[in-house]
Design a protein around this motif. Sequence first.
Motif, PDB file in Angstrom:
ATOM      1  N   LEU A 150       0.826  -1.213   0.000  1.00  0.00           N
ATOM      2  CA  LEU A 150       0.000   0.000   0.000  1.00  0.00           C
ATOM      3  C   LEU A 150       0.858   1.259   0.000  1.00  0.00           C
ATOM      4  CD1 LEU A 150      -2.841  -1.052   2.469  1.00  0.00           C
ATOM      5  CD2 LEU A 150      -2.996  -0.826  -0.019  1.00  0.00           C
ATOM      6  N   ALA A 151       1.973   1.225   0.729  1.00  0.00           N
ATOM      7  CA  ALA A 151       2.875   2.375   0.724  1.00  0.00           C
ATOM      8  C   ALA A 151       3.443   2.607  -0.668  1.00  0.00           C
ATOM      9  CB  ALA A 151       4.009   2.154   1.729  1.00  0.00           C
ATOM     10  N   SER A 152       3.790   1.522  -1.356  1.00  0.00           N
ATOM     11  CA  SER A 152       4.291   1.640  -2.727  1.00  0.00           C
ATOM     12  C   SER A 152       3.211   2.177  -3.665  1.00  0.00           C
ATOM     13  CB  SER A 152       4.777   0.269  -3.216  1.00  0.00           C
ATOM     14  OG  SER A 152       5.087   0.297  -4.586  1.00  0.00           O
ATOM     15  N   LEU A 153       1.976   1.701  -3.460  1.00  0.00           N
ATOM     16  CA  LEU A 153       0.870   2.155  -4.307  1.00  0.00           C
ATOM     17  C   LEU A 153       0.575   3.632  -4.084  1.00  0.00           C
ATOM     18  CD1 LEU A 153      -1.110   0.853  -6.347  1.00  0.00           C
ATOM     19  CD2 LEU A 153      -2.727   0.595  -4.467  1.00  0.00           C
ATOM     20  N   ARG A 154       0.616   4.069  -2.825  1.00  0.00           N
ATOM     21  CA  ARG A 154       0.401   5.490  -2.536  1.00  0.00           C
ATOM     22  C   ARG A 154       1.465   6.353  -3.203  1.00  0.00           C
ATOM     23  NH1 ARG A 154      -1.317   3.468   2.601  1.00  0.00           N
ATOM     24  NH2 ARG A 154       0.821   3.600   3.395  1.00  0.00           N
ATOM     25  N   GLY A 155       2.706   5.894  -3.164  1.00  0.00           N
ATOM     26  CA  GLY A 155       3.781   6.645  -3.818  1.00  0.00           C
ATOM     27  C   GLY A 155       3.583   6.750  -5.305  1.00  0.00           C
ATOM     28  N   ARG A 156       3.118   5.680  -5.919  1.00  0.00           N
ATOM     29  CA  ARG A 156       2.906   5.705  -7.362  1.00  0.00           C
ATOM     30  C   ARG A 156       1.777   6.663  -7.743  1.00  0.00           C
ATOM     31  NH1 ARG A 156       0.684   0.494  -9.954  1.00  0.00           N
ATOM     32  NH2 ARG A 156       2.386  -0.395  -8.744  1.00  0.00           N
ATOM     33  N   TYR A 157       0.684   6.614  -7.005  1.00  0.00           N
ATOM     34  CA  TYR A 157      -0.434   7.506  -7.329  1.00  0.00           C
ATOM     35  C   TYR A 157      -0.109   8.960  -6.995  1.00  0.00           C
ATOM     36  CZ  TYR A 157      -3.659   3.868  -8.704  1.00  0.00           C
ATOM     37  OH  TYR A 157      -4.269   2.852  -9.384  1.00  0.00           O
ATOM     38  N   ARG A 158       0.733   9.177  -5.982  1.00  0.00           N
ATOM     39  CA  ARG A 158       1.163  10.535  -5.681  1.00  0.00           C
ATOM     40  C   ARG A 158       1.960  11.101  -6.862  1.00  0.00           C
ATOM     41  NH1 ARG A 158       4.086   9.395  -1.481  1.00  0.00           N
ATOM     42  NH2 ARG A 158       2.266   9.292  -0.109  1.00  0.00           N
ATOM     43  N   ALA A 159       2.855  10.290  -7.427  1.00  0.00           N
ATOM     44  CA  ALA A 159       3.638  10.728  -8.577  1.00  0.00           C
ATOM     45  C   ALA A 159       2.750  10.944  -9.794  1.00  0.00           C
ATOM     46  CB  ALA A 159       4.722   9.698  -8.889  1.00  0.00           C
ATOM     47  N   LEU A 160       1.745  10.075  -9.969  1.00  0.00           N
ATOM     48  CA  LEU A 160       0.840  10.225 -11.119  1.00  0.00           C
ATOM     49  C   LEU A 160       0.026  11.505 -10.997  1.00  0.00           C
ATOM     50  CD1 LEU A 160      -0.451   9.120 -13.685  1.00  0.00           C
ATOM     51  CD2 LEU A 160      -2.020   7.785 -12.251  1.00  0.00           C
ATOM     52  N   ARG A 161      -0.467  11.799  -9.796  1.00  0.00           N
ATOM     53  CA  ARG A 161      -1.220  13.040  -9.610  1.00  0.00           C
ATOM     54  C   ARG A 161      -0.361  14.264  -9.950  1.00  0.00           C
ATOM     55  NH1 ARG A 161      -2.951  10.359  -4.884  1.00  0.00           N
ATOM     56  NH2 ARG A 161      -1.553  11.629  -3.590  1.00  0.00           N
ATOM     57  N   HIS A 162       0.897  14.220  -9.529  1.00  0.00           N
ATOM     58  CA  HIS A 162       1.801  15.330  -9.826  1.00  0.00           C
ATOM     59  C   HIS A 162       1.998  15.486 -11.331  1.00  0.00           C
ATOM     60  CE1 HIS A 162       5.822  17.060 -10.584  1.00  0.00           C
ATOM     61  NE2 HIS A 162       5.537  17.842  -9.555  1.00  0.00           N
ATOM     62  N   ASP A 163       2.182  14.359 -12.019  1.00  0.00           N
ATOM     63  CA  ASP A 163       2.432  14.413 -13.466  1.00  0.00           C
ATOM     64  C   ASP A 163       1.195  14.836 -14.246  1.00  0.00           C
ATOM     65  OD1 ASP A 163       4.991  13.639 -12.966  1.00  0.00           O
ATOM     66  OD2 ASP A 163       4.689  11.526 -13.485  1.00  0.00           O
ATOM     67  N   LEU A 164       0.004  14.562 -13.712  1.00  0.00           N
ATOM     68  CA  LEU A 164      -1.233  14.986 -14.396  1.00  0.00           C
ATOM     69  C   LEU A 164      -1.534  16.460 -14.152  1.00  0.00           C
ATOM     70  CD1 LEU A 164      -3.581  11.932 -13.723  1.00  0.00           C
ATOM     71  CD2 LEU A 164      -2.765  12.702 -15.953  1.00  0.00           C
ATOM     72  N   ARG A 165      -1.146  16.968 -13.012  1.00  0.00           N
ATOM     73  CA  ARG A 165      -1.477  18.367 -12.687  1.00  0.00           C
ATOM     74  C   ARG A 165      -0.738  19.350 -13.596  1.00  0.00           C
ATOM     75  NH1 ARG A 165      -1.379  16.774  -6.714  1.00  0.00           N
ATOM     76  NH2 ARG A 165      -3.587  16.698  -6.143  1.00  0.00           N
ATOM     77  N   ASN A 166       0.468  19.028 -14.016  1.00  0.00           N
ATOM     78  CA  ASN A 166       1.221  19.963 -14.860  1.00  0.00           C
ATOM     79  C   ASN A 166       0.516  20.253 -16.184  1.00  0.00           C
ATOM     80  OD1 ASN A 166       3.287  20.396 -13.019  1.00  0.00           O
ATOM     81  ND2 ASN A 166       4.503  18.676 -13.760  1.00  0.00           N
ATOM     82  N   PRO A 167       0.176  19.237 -16.993  1.00  0.00           N
ATOM     83  CA  PRO A 167      -0.535  19.550 -18.242  1.00  0.00           C
ATOM     84  C   PRO A 167      -1.937  20.103 -18.001  1.00  0.00           C
ATOM     85  CG  PRO A 167      -0.357  17.171 -17.944  1.00  0.00           C
ATOM     86  CD  PRO A 167       0.515  17.808 -16.927  1.00  0.00           C
ATOM     87  N   LEU A 168      -2.610  19.660 -16.920  1.00  0.00           N
ATOM     88  CA  LEU A 168      -3.925  20.221 -16.622  1.00  0.00           C
ATOM     89  C   LEU A 168      -3.823  21.711 -16.300  1.00  0.00           C
ATOM     90  CD1 LEU A 168      -5.716  17.502 -14.458  1.00  0.00           C
ATOM     91  CD2 LEU A 168      -6.487  18.427 -16.647  1.00  0.00           C
ATOM     92  N   ALA A 203      -0.772  14.778 -23.927  1.00  0.00           N
ATOM     93  CA  ALA A 203       0.116  14.295 -22.864  1.00  0.00           C
ATOM     94  C   ALA A 203      -0.676  13.602 -21.760  1.00  0.00           C
ATOM     95  CB  ALA A 203       0.925  15.460 -22.291  1.00  0.00           C
ATOM     96  N   ILE A 204      -1.828  14.162 -21.398  1.00  0.00           N
ATOM     97  CA  ILE A 204      -2.672  13.550 -20.365  1.00  0.00           C
ATOM     98  C   ILE A 204      -3.178  12.196 -20.837  1.00  0.00           C
ATOM     99  CG2 ILE A 204      -4.887  13.746 -19.160  1.00  0.00           C
ATOM    100  CD1 ILE A 204      -4.417  16.750 -19.008  1.00  0.00           C
ATOM    101  N   ASP A 205      -3.615  12.145 -22.091  1.00  0.00           N
ATOM    102  CA  ASP A 205      -4.112  10.884 -22.643  1.00  0.00           C
ATOM    103  C   ASP A 205      -3.021   9.813 -22.619  1.00  0.00           C
ATOM    104  OD1 ASP A 205      -6.293   9.429 -24.110  1.00  0.00           O
ATOM    105  OD2 ASP A 205      -4.713   9.324 -25.623  1.00  0.00           O
ATOM    106  N   ALA A 206      -1.796  10.207 -22.946  1.00  0.00           N
ATOM    107  CA  ALA A 206      -0.685   9.253 -22.928  1.00  0.00           C
ATOM    108  C   ALA A 206      -0.408   8.768 -21.507  1.00  0.00           C
ATOM    109  CB  ALA A 206       0.560   9.904 -23.526  1.00  0.00           C
ATOM    110  N   LEU A 207      -0.453   9.686 -20.539  1.00  0.00           N
ATOM    111  CA  LEU A 207      -0.240   9.295 -19.141  1.00  0.00           C
ATOM    112  C   LEU A 207      -1.298   8.297 -18.681  1.00  0.00           C
ATOM    113  CD1 LEU A 207       0.733  12.656 -17.389  1.00  0.00           C
ATOM    114  CD2 LEU A 207       2.109  10.570 -17.467  1.00  0.00           C
TER     115      LEU A 207
END
Length: 361
Positions: A150-168, A203-207
């Motif tokens: 779960l800690a690993s999963l939280r880290g992955r989704y935290r990074a994904l949220r960060h990467d989605l916020r930039n193009p948004l 970029a969002i679609d690719a992510l």
Amino acid sequence: MLEAERTSVKRLSDQVVAAVEAEVPELVEDWRAQSLRVAPGEHGEAASAEGHAAVRALVRGVAGEGCWQDDLVRIGWSLGVEEFRRGASLHGVIRQVDLLEAMVLYAVETASARDEGATAADGIALARRLQRARSLLLLAVVKSFIEAYLASLRGRYRALRHDLRNPLGTIRTAVSLMEDETIPAELRASPRFRTMVKRNATAIDALIGRRLADDTTCEGAFAWHDVALADLVRTVRRELREEASDAHCEIVPDPALPVVRTDALGAELLLRTVIGAVLRVAAPHGEIRVVPGPQPAAVEIRFVAGTAAHEPYEAGIALAGELAAQLGGRVAASPGSVLVELPGSERDELQDFAGARQRAD
């Protein structure tokens, strides 16, 4: 009377604990060597340091020493985290703990047999202590493994949220400028804004496609692994040895069985169900051969049918078919043969297999 029983168990436990503690290094080495066989597809042998500590904690549980629960929780937690770090699967970890308990239980049984004064009740008392200790160890292992996952999963989704916020953020800025009536119309109509929106939407679609695809749900903790099918069949043979002995049959894996990427736990359940069904109908003193199928992740189980009633066999094959449908594989039975397509393999070669075999026969 109760005090006498306790004294008897105490005497036996002292003798057993001393004998098993002397065998700890050999037990752990055997456990590490066999761990890959009971959990095919894992990334490496069971951890050695944690294994020594786990065996000693189980032995303390058999002895009933004080604070043995604390040792088991501490060691189990460490073992679960380490196994997750090594990339093991959850079901593989559970099978390894089962194997460890079985090996310690055998050592306890062997040591108990040397005490001529021990009763069956004494032996059962020690077995119950070991079962209780194993239950606590497994609880700690599984809980720590899941927490690490779960800690690993939280880290992955935290990074994904960060990467989605930039193009948004870029899209929001471009849309805001295009709608700002204080800016001259010719600037708001600039194709540069539309290009910004299009580029960042792409970029969002690719992510989304890359990091939220179905394949990303196949976590290492629960995912498919490269599995040596010969080892998988040997695991099933070990679990079915009593049934095979009663049927006077030998389960023989072909050395040519390949290594395939599959769901090891699902494949084991499927093969165990099919081979268990075959044992109910196979002729005595024969072999049940497991050979490569017409495609990499398929195996063919060949046998000579005896005179036993076919209803139990057919019920077992029907259950295997239901399991296969749930797991993403298939089962096709024909006289003297069952083809099992394991999860994740192609299905083209399985089409009409049963009919083809019947025509050939």
